[in-house]
Scaffold this motif. Structure first.
Motif, mmCIF file in Angstrom:
data_model
loop_
_atom_site.group_PDB
_atom_site.id
_atom_site.type_symbol
_atom_site.label_atom_id
_atom_site.label_comp_id
_atom_site.label_asym_id
_atom_site.label_seq_id
_atom_site.Cartn_x
_atom_site.Cartn_y
_atom_site.Cartn_z
ATOM 1 N N GLY B 207 36.349 -11.030 20.973
ATOM 2 C CA GLY B 207 37.250 -9.738 21.294
ATOM 3 C C GLY B 207 38.487 -9.706 20.554
ATOM 4 O O GLY B 207 39.079 -8.684 20.348
ATOM 5 N N THR B 208 39.014 -11.086 20.305
ATOM 6 C CA THR B 208 40.439 -11.171 19.806
ATOM 7 C C THR B 208 40.431 -11.892 18.496
ATOM 8 O O THR B 208 39.302 -13.025 18.526
ATOM 9 C CB THR B 208 41.123 -11.415 20.640
ATOM 10 O OG1 THR B 208 41.231 -12.883 21.072
ATOM 11 C CG2 THR B 208 41.391 -10.430 21.933
ATOM 12 N N ALA B 209 41.355 -12.119 17.605
ATOM 13 C CA ALA B 209 41.468 -13.147 16.656
ATOM 14 C C ALA B 209 41.676 -14.400 17.305
ATOM 15 O O ALA B 209 41.226 -15.465 16.834
ATOM 16 C CB ALA B 209 42.825 -12.922 15.657
ATOM 17 N N ALA B 210 42.468 -14.409 18.580
ATOM 18 C CA ALA B 210 42.327 -15.753 19.298
ATOM 19 C C ALA B 210 41.236 -16.401 19.531
ATOM 20 O O ALA B 210 40.799 -17.497 19.489
ATOM 21 C CB ALA B 210 43.464 -15.654 20.286
ATOM 22 N N GLY B 211 40.091 -15.451 19.799
ATOM 23 C CA GLY B 211 39.064 -15.740 20.486
ATOM 24 C C GLY B 211 38.284 -16.503 19.206
ATOM 25 O O GLY B 211 37.523 -17.290 19.284
ATOM 26 N N ALA B 212 38.362 -15.730 17.980
ATOM 27 C CA ALA B 212 37.409 -16.282 16.880
ATOM 28 C C ALA B 212 38.115 -17.242 16.426
ATOM 29 O O ALA B 212 37.287 -18.360 15.855
ATOM 30 C CB ALA B 212 37.820 -15.211 15.826
ATOM 31 N N ALA B 213 39.286 -17.817 16.465
ATOM 32 C CA ALA B 213 40.015 -19.031 16.088
ATOM 33 C C ALA B 213 39.630 -20.059 17.224
ATOM 34 O O ALA B 213 39.344 -21.160 16.498
ATOM 35 C CB ALA B 213 41.590 -19.077 16.300
ATOM 36 N N MET B 214 39.239 -19.839 18.361
ATOM 37 C CA MET B 214 38.963 -20.814 19.246
ATOM 38 C C MET B 214 37.457 -21.125 18.958
ATOM 39 O O MET B 214 37.278 -22.255 19.360
ATOM 40 C CB MET B 214 38.928 -20.248 20.525
ATOM 41 C CG MET B 214 38.964 -21.325 21.689
ATOM 42 S SD MET B 214 40.710 -22.304 21.658
ATOM 43 C CE MET B 214 41.988 -21.336 22.083
ATOM 44 N N LEU B 215 36.740 -20.397 18.405
ATOM 45 C CA LEU B 215 35.350 -20.751 18.184
ATOM 46 C C LEU B 215 35.088 -21.419 16.780
ATOM 47 O O LEU B 215 34.192 -22.207 16.527
ATOM 48 C CB LEU B 215 34.556 -19.510 18.025
ATOM 49 C CG LEU B 215 33.889 -18.712 19.287
ATOM 50 C CD1 LEU B 215 33.094 -17.509 18.931
ATOM 51 C CD2 LEU B 215 33.155 -19.685 19.980
#
Lengths: 290, 390
Positions: B207-215
């Motif tokens: 959903g978000t860039a923060a989500g992408a970074a966490m993955l």
């Protein structure tokens, strides 16, 4: 909820800081008004206080360790930074408040809520209908009206109290009546035989009160049942619904729309009110336990 | 398997065991990871340290006034729905000191709360209805001219891992409220648990860039069309198998025009005014304050705690309580939730999670109450009612 009435602007600074933190005010005087009502006269501890308010707004007043209650501001917007709050001794907090002395410090949060539509009433008649302590939130509107008396047409105060001894701000009202063109009619529920004024509920004054219903703003504050019947009489006289304003009262714990206590149907009395245009609450006025 | 960078808006697949690395990644970034856990016979929200803390293989059975956990059919990680807790307890704590004051002579001095570093929460396993509830509380505490600073600080730091609901519960009606069973917005990552031939994987929407970074750094593979179709299928199935239904057509006006409906008297005969429904509700936000002093009388504190419109005190003004009867208090709660909320915040106050139905000791069902009023709408002509029930 979209509001049909004048909404004071909220100072950005007040909104940005923690809105639950009170500012400190010290008591200059506690003035006994009637048997069970008194007025706190307060000045800010902070000499740079930029507090300003509009007639009809209220403050949350905190008494050290006892509690905080919403009380309308009843002083002259033109005599800031002095603030006055008139209230009745009815509960734990107001009883503790009555015991305060000159120099004691209280907490003030505010001003909150909507205001009386004084500016809209320019060039019109203004009829103010007050019941008992309902005069307190209307007094700042009276100060404004008196300060610019020439801008308004007839100004009529219809005031009902329980007894002649319960009449608030008596000296001031007499002073205004003498100095300005202000029509005051008072009625009481009961009186001793030496009372020469009206006896009866305040609504009985409306049919013959000297104002032009087609060009009148009505400002009403008192017990809910009194306001309901006042509205009926005003409408019967032909005052337009959209020019009738009421001030409502509900339990409040925050004053800023967070605590949920002051809901009255779809409106929050703290932020949509306390002053409402009649059409905002007409559908629920008179319904019980809303 | 890859650890290629991913982007907001994308979808990937994680093999079952890799999900644990997401919890590790969150912990490494100093998030306090909170999620569903089995405790005292209920699934509650608490601190998670690994995937093993999740109630794997457990399910729940819910009906009006009833909640039981039971072993599920398989070993699904998310084979249950919502329990008695909601996430509001973290963002908007049930009891909170607002400030303290010291008296010195006649004067007094206010001491604001100085939070150390504000909490950094990761909610792991947020259901779609609960995301909607969060969005509603945001409107209340952040959307007006005044902002709750504590809520704001915690909300800004929040990381949200949503879980779509593939097995709706007996009191669920998110499909009626348009809040589920699939999360459409408001998450950093959204998971759909997929199980095929004994093999578990998770479809992960970013959903978000923060989500992408966490993955990044967690092994994953591109989501296949088959994965996506399977997810769509199970979620469509879930939407068709809600335990309850609420007809929301014209619901606001229906309730506004039925303030005097006899159903309020009927429900008041059962309602205990216990406030359970408001405490478990993920959107109910009312609070009260308590003031106290210590034994010296020179130190005072002001606390805020959750309150409920079901208490008599709630509406007290001098002379008595405005809502003195259970009838008026139940009416206030339900009309606020399903009608007034729309006027106040532009959205219904009900997200269809069913908690108020489950945790009502006498099993009052908000959907049944609304339906009873609809069946005999007092403001309609009898002829019209007759036609509708035909």
């Amino acid at each position: 909820m979209a509001s049909a009435i004048e909404q004071p602007e909220i100072a950005a600074a007040a909104a940005a800081a923690d809105p639950m933190l009170p500012a400190l005010y010290s008591i200059q005087r506690v003035r006994q008004e009637t048997d069970d009502t008194f007025t706190l006269e307060l000045v800010p501890e902070d000499s740079h206080s930029s507090f300003g308010f509009r007639p009809g707004q209220f403050n949350m007043v905190y008494i050290f360790g006892v509690g905080e209650v919403p009380i309308s501001i009843s002083s002259d917007p033109g005599s800031l930074p002095m603030l006055k709050h008139t209230t009745r001794e009815v509960g734990t907090v107001t009883r503790a408040m009555r015991q305060l002395k000159r120099g004691d410090v209280v907490g003030i949060r505010g001003p909150y809520g909507s205001c009386w539509p004084v500016a809209k009433a320019v060039e019109r008649d203004v009829v103010i209908v007050a019941g008992g302590i309902g005069l307190a939130p209307l007094r700042p509107a009276l100060y404004r009206l008196m300060a610019e008396r020439e801008k308004f047409r007839k100004i009529v105060l219809l005031y009902g109290t329980r007894t002649p001894e319960d009449i608030l701000y008596r000296q001031e009202l007499e002073h205004w009546r003498g100095k300005f063109d202000l029509e005051i009619q008072v009625t009481v529920d009961r009186a001793a035989s030496n009372w020469r004024g009206n006896v009866g509920v305040v609504t009985t004054l409306i049919p013959r009160a000297p104002f032009d219903p087609s060009n009148t703003f009505a400002l009403v504050c008192g017990p809910e049942v009194m306001m309901r019947f006042t509205v009926m009489e005003l409408e019967k006289r032909g005052v337009a619904t959209e020019r009738i304003y009421l001030s409502a009262e509900r339990n409040m714990k925050c004053g800023i729309g967070f605590c949920g206590h002051c809901q009255l149907g779809a409106v929050f009395v703290c932020k949509d009110g306390p002053v409402f245009a009649l059409n905002q609450i007409a559908a629920i006025l008179g319904k019980s336990e809303i | 398997m890859t650890t290629e960078p991913v982007h907001a808006g994308g979808t990937v697949a994680l093999e079952g065991e890799q999900l644990d690395r997401l919890i590790t990644a969150l912990s490494e970034r100093k998030f306090e990871v909170l999620g569903p856990k089995l405790h005292d016979g209920a699934i509650v929200y608490d601190r998670l340290s690994s995937l093993n803390d999740l109630p794997s293989g457990w399910s729940d059975e819910q009906s009006p006034g009833k909640y039981r956990i039971k072993r599920g059919k398989g070993d699904a990680l998310f084979g249950y729905v919502v329990g008695p807790h909601s996430w509001k307890k973290f963002l908007y704590p049930p009891v909170q000191r607002m400030w303290q004051a010291e008296r010195n002579g006649k004067g007094l001095h206010i001491l604001p709360n100085h939070d150390s570093a504000p909490s950094k929460f990761a909610f792991f396993g947020v259901r779609p209805c609960e995301l909607s509830a969060l969005a509603i509380q945001d409107k209340i505490f952040l959307g007006g001219p005044y902002v709750d600073p504590g809520y704001k600080a915690r909300r800004e730091n929040l990381f949200l891992v949503a879980v779509n609901c593939t097995q709706p519960g007996g009191n669920c009606f998110c499909a009626s409220m348009n809040t589920g069973p699939k999360a459409v917005a408001g998450f950093d990552l959204a998971l759909t648990e997929l199980s095929q031939d004994g093999h578990r994987s998770f479809l992960v929407e970013i959903g978000t860039a923060a989500g992408a970074a966490m993955l990044s750094g967690i092994p994953h593979r591109p989501a296949t069309d088959a994965d996506k179709q399977l997810a769509e299928r199970v979620l469509a199935h879930a939407a068709r198998h809600m335990g309850r239904k609420l007809d929301t057509r014209d619901l606001k006006d229906l309730l506004y025009r039925n303030y005097e409906h006899p159903q309020w008297d009927k429900v008041a005969e059962r309602c205990l005014s216990c406030a359970n429904c408001t405490l478990v509700c993920p959107t109910c936000f009312c609070t009260t304050v308590e003031d106290s002093t210590d034994i010296t009388g020179n130190h005072a504190e002001r606390w805020r705690r959750w309150d409920s419109c079901f208490t008599v005190d709630f509406s007290y003004i001098h002379g008595g309580s405005v809502r003195a009867t259970p009838r008026s208090r139940y009416r206030q709660w339900m009309v606020h939730k399903l009608a007034a909320w729309l006027d106040q915040f532009g959205v219904s106050g009900c997200v269809g999670c069913g908690r108020c139905i489950t945790w009502c000791p006498v099993g009052i069902d908000i959907t049944a109450e609304a339906s009873a009023i609809r069946q005999s709408d007092q403001a309609k002509a009898p002829a019209e009612q007759g036609r509708e029930s035909e």
